[in-house]
Design an enzyme around this catalytic site. Structure first.
Site, PDB file in Angstrom:
ATOM      1  N   ARG A 291     -50.174 -53.529  15.442  1.00 56.34           N
ATOM      2  CA  ARG A 291     -49.027 -52.692  15.088  1.00 56.34           C
ATOM      3  C   ARG A 291     -48.400 -52.131  16.356  1.00 56.34           C
ATOM      4  NH1 ARG A 291     -51.232 -47.925  16.522  1.00 56.34           N
ATOM      5  NH2 ARG A 291     -53.401 -47.496  15.988  1.00 56.34           N
ATOM      6  N   ARG A 337     -48.433 -36.379  24.569  1.00 56.99           N
ATOM      7  CA  ARG A 337     -48.315 -36.168  23.126  1.00 56.99           C
ATOM      8  C   ARG A 337     -48.276 -34.659  22.858  1.00 56.99           C
ATOM      9  NH1 ARG A 337     -51.973 -40.680  19.947  1.00 56.99           N
ATOM     10  NH2 ARG A 337     -51.719 -42.391  21.439  1.00 56.99           N
TER      11      ARG A 337
END
Length: 447
Positions: A291, A337
């Site tokens: 993915r 992040r």
């Protein structure tokens, strides 16, 4: 090319996919739970469909609801993003059975690489170097003791169907193997419904290096270099950079060639990431993610290639847009992040964002679905944004990142921004001298 793409995800990645679709003139469908009715990806989509209540199992993981949304809106393709159903082989099969294109690999490849034991066996067949370990699942404590003794301690017991650090336990001695084995199986069963585990040699100070690949599904594949994701907490990445400060051009070309050749043999389709532990000049395969990755933007920054657009093109049947010799790397990129968490305890911090001021300037990108007045729901992952910076050199990139972190203002909730500001003051980070255990060791000694 597709007429309409349903985005089976939420948050920043849903918005990221939506932007790529719009640049290609593709209509978009946003799906959302009742908790995400005011999310930015819902506001900006051409159409939106509520697929259930806040709980993921009743909304974003609800395959019948997603399929119904496709039928209601006439979507001819689904992009799963990352997480949720992005690596669910059954979901891909069901979509294809209903004439809807799954924007990703074949269900066969998802299933094979999603099982850690099958993935290692496949890697061996494709001449990808793997971490020494058991040939298959370990069924008993006696087998665990025997295998661990043969490869010498410490060893790592891992869930075969796992990910995200769940079902992983280190046994450093014969006295600890039984507890580690039982705990790993128990966690694996609870998290994945499958208690199968296997054993690998536990590397002492490896780096986490991953290779971004693309295949056309017909035997052609390329790599887009590596990302270094070694700064982790509880096996979760928090800070990524490309290229890795640990690799030279020769090592990069060597592992890239191995991986792209393997993907060609597999006839892999779409985007994928082959992940390695790297220690003392050697690469050891650990898993493959079939993915798009959270950290894909840093690869985009150094290659100039839009990975989501490439996914859409390949899924529609187009060939790869470039050959390996056309891939060039420019400068350095880092991603932080930004999570809605306390920067020290990592306690989730849902709630309303009362002020939102992201940084800007040359070489700066913020991927986020957050905005002033947005209320972060308590039901999902705490990631609220990604700060990505690019510079001509790693040093310039670090200086730019330091400046951007000081400009990034988010009020009303706690975030991990202060942690990154603190880390950038550490000499090891400045020098690129860290491994997968560095951050947890740092946090344990800097309370």
């Amino acid at each position: 090319m597709f007429d309409k793409v349903l985005i089976a995800n939420r948050g920043e990645i849903a918005l990221r996919i939506q932007r790529a679709c719009k640049e290609l003139g593709i209509a978009t469908v946003a799906v959302h739970s009742t908790a995400d009715a005011d999310a930015m990806h819902v506001r900006l989509a051409d159409e939106s469909v509520c697929i259930g209540p806040p709980r993921s199992s009743e909304s974003y993981l609800n395959i019948p609801s997603l399929l119904a949304a496709c039928e209601i809106t006439g979507a001819d393709a689904v992009h799963p993003g990352y997480g949720f159903l992005s690596e669910n082989a059954r979901f891909a099969e069901i979509l294809e059975d209903h004439g809807v294109t799954f924007i990703g690999p074949t269900s066969e490849h998802i299933r094979t690489m999603g099982d850690k034991i099958a993935a290692k066996e496949t890697a061996r067949r494709l001449d990808i170097p793997v971490v020494p370990g058991s040939d298959g699942a370990i069924e008993s404590i006696e087998d665990a003791e025997r295998v661990a003794q043969e490869m010498s301690y410490p060893v790592l017991i891992k869930a075969a169907a796992g990910g995200g650090g769940r079902g992983m336990k280190v046994a450093s001695s014969p006295e600890s193997i039984e507890e580690a084995f039982i705990t790993a199986r128990t966690e694996a069963k609870a998290a994945f419904g499958d208690d199968a585990v296997y054993i690998e040699k536990y590397l002492e100070k490896p780096r986490h290096i991953e290779i971004q690949v693309f295949g056309d599904g017909r035997g052609k594949a390329i790599h887009l270099g590596e990302r270094d994701c070694s700064l982790q907490r509880r096996h979760q990445k928090v800070f990524e950079e490309a290229p890795s400060p640990a690799l030279n051009a020769e090592a990069r070309a060597r592992i890239g060639s191995i991986v792209s050749k393997a993907m060609s043999k597999m006839k892999y389709r779409g985007a994928g990431t082959v992940e390695f532990l790297y220690e003392n000049g050697e690469f050891f395969f650990i898993e493959m993610n079939t993915r798009l990755q959270v950290e894909h933007p840093i690869t985009e920054m150094i290659t100039g290639l839009d990975l989501v657009i490439e996914q859409l093109r390949i899924a529609s049947g187009a060939p790869l847009s470039l050959k390996q010799e056309d891939v060039t790397f420019s400068g350095h990129a880092i991603e932080c992040r930004i999570n809605a968490e306390h920067p020290r305890t990592f306690r989730p911090s849902p709630g309303e964002i009362t002020y939102w001021h992201p940084p800007g300037g040359l070489g700066v990108r913020v991927d986020s679905g957050a905005y002033q007045g947005y209320r972060i729901p308590p039901y999902y992952d705490s990631l609220i944004g990604k700060l990505i910076v690019h510079g001509k050199t790693r040093n310039e990139c670090l200086m730019r990142l330091r400046r951007c972190l000081s400009e990034f203002v988010i009020d009303g909730i706690e975030t991990t921004i202060p942690l990154f500001q603190e880390l950038l003051g550490e000499q090891d980070i400045a020098n690129g001298l860290y491994d997968i255990h560095w951050l947890e060791n740092y946090l344990a000694t800097h309370d």
